[in-house]
Design a protein around this motif. Structure first.
Motif, PDB file in Angstrom:
ATOM      1  N   ARG B 110       4.962  19.773  12.849  1.00  0.00           N
ATOM      2  CA  ARG B 110       4.712  18.563  12.818  1.00  0.00           C
ATOM      3  C   ARG B 110       3.573  17.687  12.047  1.00  0.00           C
ATOM      4  O   ARG B 110       4.288  16.629  11.675  1.00  0.00           O
ATOM      5  N   ALA B 111       3.056  18.340  12.049  1.00  0.00           N
ATOM      6  CA  ALA B 111       1.288  18.137  11.475  1.00  0.00           C
ATOM      7  C   ALA B 111       1.907  17.597  10.116  1.00  0.00           C
ATOM      8  O   ALA B 111       1.578  16.402  10.135  1.00  0.00           O
ATOM      9  N   GLU B 112       2.213  18.451   9.244  1.00  0.00           N
ATOM     10  CA  GLU B 112       2.737  18.125   8.165  1.00  0.00           C
ATOM     11  C   GLU B 112       3.393  17.233   7.288  1.00  0.00           C
ATOM     12  O   GLU B 112       3.606  16.328   6.258  1.00  0.00           O
ATOM     13  N   SER B 113       4.003  16.927   7.867  1.00  0.00           N
ATOM     14  CA  SER B 113       5.473  15.900   7.655  1.00  0.00           C
ATOM     15  C   SER B 113       5.095  14.748   8.116  1.00  0.00           C
ATOM     16  O   SER B 113       5.280  13.428   7.024  1.00  0.00           O
ATOM     17  N   LEU B 114       4.236  14.933   9.456  1.00  0.00           N
ATOM     18  CA  LEU B 114       3.956  13.544  10.393  1.00  0.00           C
ATOM     19  C   LEU B 114       2.946  12.833   8.627  1.00  0.00           C
ATOM     20  O   LEU B 114       3.397  11.779   8.162  1.00  0.00           O
ATOM     21  N   GLU B 115       1.644  13.738   7.843  1.00  0.00           N
ATOM     22  CA  GLU B 115       0.939  13.174   7.401  1.00  0.00           C
ATOM     23  C   GLU B 115       1.652  13.296   6.262  1.00  0.00           C
ATOM     24  O   GLU B 115       1.384  12.048   5.502  1.00  0.00           O
ATOM     25  N   ALA B 116       2.462  14.399   5.741  1.00  0.00           N
ATOM     26  CA  ALA B 116       3.282  13.561   3.921  1.00  0.00           C
ATOM     27  C   ALA B 116       3.513  12.845   4.015  1.00  0.00           C
ATOM     28  O   ALA B 116       3.649  11.528   3.288  1.00  0.00           O
ATOM     29  N   VAL B 117       4.614  11.940   5.344  1.00  0.00           N
ATOM     30  CA  VAL B 117       5.269  10.733   5.264  1.00  0.00           C
ATOM     31  C   VAL B 117       4.321   9.586   5.448  1.00  0.00           C
ATOM     32  O   VAL B 117       4.810   8.088   4.489  1.00  0.00           O
ATOM     33  N   MET B 118       3.001   9.268   5.395  1.00  0.00           N
ATOM     34  CA  MET B 118       2.207   8.892   5.945  1.00  0.00           C
ATOM     35  C   MET B 118       1.900   8.594   4.255  1.00  0.00           C
ATOM     36  O   MET B 118       1.352   7.316   4.000  1.00  0.00           O
ATOM     37  N   TYR B 119       1.448   9.337   3.785  1.00  0.00           N
ATOM     38  CA  TYR B 119       1.075   9.871   2.819  1.00  0.00           C
ATOM     39  C   TYR B 119       2.155   8.847   1.351  1.00  0.00           C
ATOM     40  O   TYR B 119       1.528   8.164   0.368  1.00  0.00           O
ATOM     41  N   CYS B 120       3.043   9.481   1.705  1.00  0.00           N
ATOM     42  CA  CYS B 120       4.028   8.725   0.278  1.00  0.00           C
ATOM     43  C   CYS B 120       3.968   7.283   0.427  1.00  0.00           C
ATOM     44  O   CYS B 120       4.166   7.239  -0.419  1.00  0.00           O
ATOM     45  N   ILE B 121       4.155   6.728   1.870  1.00  0.00           N
ATOM     46  CA  ILE B 121       4.313   5.173   1.894  1.00  0.00           C
ATOM     47  C   ILE B 121       3.567   4.400   1.684  1.00  0.00           C
ATOM     48  O   ILE B 121       2.735   3.449   0.893  1.00  0.00           O
ATOM     49  N   ASN B 122       2.258   5.093   1.446  1.00  0.00           N
ATOM     50  CA  ASN B 122       0.929   4.587   1.034  1.00  0.00           C
ATOM     51  C   ASN B 122       0.760   4.501   0.357  1.00  0.00           C
ATOM     52  O   ASN B 122       0.673   3.903  -0.975  1.00  0.00           O
ATOM     53  N   THR B 123       0.838   5.796  -1.142  1.00  0.00           N
ATOM     54  CA  THR B 123       1.438   5.898  -2.373  1.00  0.00           C
ATOM     55  C   THR B 123       2.021   5.504  -3.025  1.00  0.00           C
ATOM     56  O   THR B 123       1.715   4.287  -4.265  1.00  0.00           O
ATOM     57  N   LEU B 124       3.371   5.206  -2.443  1.00  0.00           N
ATOM     58  CA  LEU B 124       4.278   4.054  -2.897  1.00  0.00           C
ATOM     59  C   LEU B 124       3.823   2.870  -3.517  1.00  0.00           C
ATOM     60  O   LEU B 124       4.476   1.975  -4.517  1.00  0.00           O
ATOM     61  N   LYS B 125       3.186   2.269  -2.051  1.00  0.00           N
ATOM     62  CA  LYS B 125       2.549   0.729  -2.268  1.00  0.00           C
ATOM     63  C   LYS B 125       1.337   0.573  -3.630  1.00  0.00           C
ATOM     64  O   LYS B 125       1.229  -0.184  -3.699  1.00  0.00           O
ATOM     65  N   ALA B 126       1.119   2.175  -3.779  1.00  0.00           N
ATOM     66  CA  ALA B 126      -0.106   1.536  -4.447  1.00  0.00           C
ATOM     67  C   ALA B 126       0.451   1.774  -5.549  1.00  0.00           C
ATOM     68  O   ALA B 126      -0.333   1.220  -7.309  1.00  0.00           O
ATOM     69  N   SER B 127       1.380   2.271  -6.290  1.00  0.00           N
ATOM     70  CA  SER B 127       1.634   2.955  -7.554  1.00  0.00           C
ATOM     71  C   SER B 127       2.712   2.916  -8.086  1.00  0.00           C
ATOM     72  O   SER B 127       3.357   3.261  -9.058  1.00  0.00           O
ATOM     73  N   VAL B 128       4.002   2.252  -6.990  1.00  0.00           N
ATOM     74  CA  VAL B 128       5.542   2.271  -7.307  1.00  0.00           C
ATOM     75  C   VAL B 128       5.544   1.175  -7.845  1.00  0.00           C
ATOM     76  O   VAL B 128       5.471   0.033  -7.650  1.00  0.00           O
ATOM     77  N   PRO B 129       6.618   0.574  -9.623  1.00  0.00           N
ATOM     78  CA  PRO B 129       6.353   0.091 -10.111  1.00  0.00           C
ATOM     79  C   PRO B 129       7.617  -1.079  -9.188  1.00  0.00           C
ATOM     80  O   PRO B 129       8.789  -1.216 -10.371  1.00  0.00           O
ATOM     81  N   ILE B 130       8.530  -1.619  -8.577  1.00  0.00           N
ATOM     82  CA  ILE B 130       8.801  -2.256  -7.083  1.00  0.00           C
ATOM     83  C   ILE B 130       8.389  -2.999  -7.551  1.00  0.00           C
ATOM     84  O   ILE B 130       7.093  -3.501  -6.713  1.00  0.00           O
ATOM     85  N   TRP B 131       8.973  -4.659  -7.629  1.00  0.00           N
ATOM     86  CA  TRP B 131       8.207  -5.513  -6.803  1.00  0.00           C
ATOM     87  C   TRP B 131       9.578  -6.600  -5.284  1.00  0.00           C
ATOM     88  O   TRP B 131      10.874  -6.284  -5.989  1.00  0.00           O
ATOM     89  N   LYS B 132       8.604  -7.274  -4.563  1.00  0.00           N
ATOM     90  CA  LYS B 132       9.188  -7.996  -3.295  1.00  0.00           C
ATOM     91  C   LYS B 132       9.228  -9.686  -3.857  1.00  0.00           C
ATOM     92  O   LYS B 132       8.105  -9.722  -3.686  1.00  0.00           O
ATOM     93  N   LYS B 133      10.695 -10.428  -3.244  1.00  0.00           N
ATOM     94  CA  LYS B 133      10.284 -11.850  -3.408  1.00  0.00           C
ATOM     95  C   LYS B 133      10.404 -11.935  -2.147  1.00  0.00           C
ATOM     96  O   LYS B 133      11.563 -11.440  -1.913  1.00  0.00           O
ATOM     97  N   GLU B 134       9.443 -12.895  -1.468  1.00  0.00           N
ATOM     98  CA  GLU B 134      10.151 -13.283  -0.343  1.00  0.00           C
ATOM     99  C   GLU B 134      10.968 -14.986  -0.405  1.00  0.00           C
ATOM    100  O   GLU B 134       9.922 -15.827  -1.144  1.00  0.00           O
ATOM    101  N   ILE B 135      11.776 -14.781   0.318  1.00  0.00           N
ATOM    102  CA  ILE B 135      12.343 -16.103  -0.332  1.00  0.00           C
ATOM    103  C   ILE B 135      12.282 -16.841   1.549  1.00  0.00           C
ATOM    104  O   ILE B 135      12.698 -16.717   2.216  1.00  0.00           O
ATOM    105  N   TYR B 136      11.484 -18.448   1.205  1.00  0.00           N
ATOM    106  CA  TYR B 136      11.572 -18.284   2.411  1.00  0.00           C
ATOM    107  C   TYR B 136      12.347 -20.418   2.230  1.00  0.00           C
ATOM    108  O   TYR B 136      13.171 -20.456   1.388  1.00  0.00           O
ATOM    109  N   GLU B 137      12.149 -21.090   3.367  1.00  0.00           N
ATOM    110  CA  GLU B 137      13.409 -22.682   3.347  1.00  0.00           C
ATOM    111  C   GLU B 137      13.203 -22.803   2.255  1.00  0.00           C
ATOM    112  O   GLU B 137      14.190 -23.576   1.345  1.00  0.00           O
ATOM    113  N   ASP B 138      11.692 -23.163   1.974  1.00  0.00           N
ATOM    114  CA  ASP B 138      11.779 -23.918   0.727  1.00  0.00           C
ATOM    115  C   ASP B 138      11.058 -23.907  -0.646  1.00  0.00           C
ATOM    116  O   ASP B 138      11.328 -24.496  -1.420  1.00  0.00           O
TER     117      ASP B 138
END
Lengths: 83, 155
Positions: B110-138
């Motif tokens: 388990r140690a490797e897959s737990l660490e690898a998952v954390m690395y994947c999401i952290n690095t995705l947020k730093a380097s993958v060209p995807i954008w999110k728009k939050e839509i509010y009421e106004d």
């Protein structure tokens, strides 16, 4: 002639998602930005927050000399928010 | 099968349909692995006191897939025992509480897959060209990950 791609806020400011642009083959990334802003002045407000992706490699706006080929993709990359 | 047939694979998908945790876990399951670790990114209904109606994602798809492949390659260098990696990211409109991203990694222990998952999401947020728009009421707002090095720090 390169293909410029616009995403997120830059697409809203430029009013389009893509276009072709004629630029010199040898140009710095900052000069390339300035060419694009000439065509779409509203982009100027995001200058400090964007990078380019040239042939899918990130490039900061600055003195870096680019060697562009016809048909190359140049994308404007505002701050990302995936995940 | 013997282990030489269970070749390590990367499963990368960007799609507009609802993501499935079952589907993504099943992609990485392997008889040689005792661990499957998962991360699910879901959409919250609020941001700084404002009610979020839904999120909209867009991507520079070809480059996003390439960057995710690079992350998988890095994972395998850092954790050589990792077997399979799956990264599914949703594009377009994502309603509240639904998943925008699911990452699954299998490894013998388990140690490797737990660490690898954390690395994947952290690095995705730093380097993958995807954008999110939050839509509010106004109104709406293009989000900026704090991991993104070219975002303004005062935001």
């Amino acid at each position: 002639q390169v293909s410029v791609l616009y995403f997120a806020r830059s697409a809203e400011l430029a009013g389009r998602r893509s276009e072709t642009l004629s630029v010199p083959r040898h140009i710095t990334s900052l000069q390339l930005w300035e060419e694009i802003v000439k065509a779409h002045p509203r982009l100027a407000v995001i200058r400090d927050q964007v990078v380019f992706a040239v042939r899918q490699e990130y490039v900061l706006l600055g003195d870096q000399l680019l060697v562009l080929q016809p048909g190359d993709e140049v994308a404007i990359i505002p701050p990302i928010s995936g995940g | 099968m013997d282990e030489s047939e269970d070749v390590p694979k990367d499963f990368i998908k960007l799609k507009s349909e609802k993501l499935s945790v079952d589907e993504v876990s099943e992609l990485v399951v392997s008889p040689y692995c005792g661990a499957v670790s998962l991360f699910i990114g879901t959409t919250r209904n609020n941001f700084e006191g404002k009610k979020v109606i839904h999120l909209e994602y867009e991507a520079y798809t070809s480059m996003a897939e390439t960057e995710i492949k690079k992350i998988c390659r890095d994972v395998r260098q850092k954790w050589p025992s990792v077997k399979h990696i799956a990264v599914h990211h949703r594009l377009g409109v994502v309603p509240i509480t639904e998943a925008s991203v699911i990452i699954a990694v299998s490894s013998p222990h388990r140690a490797e897959s737990l660490e690898a998952v954390m690395y994947c999401i952290n690095t995705l947020k730093a380097s993958v060209p995807i954008w999110k728009k939050e839509i509010y009421e106004d109104k709406y707002s293009w989000k900026e990950n704090k991991e993104c090095f070219w975002a303004n720090s005062e935001k």
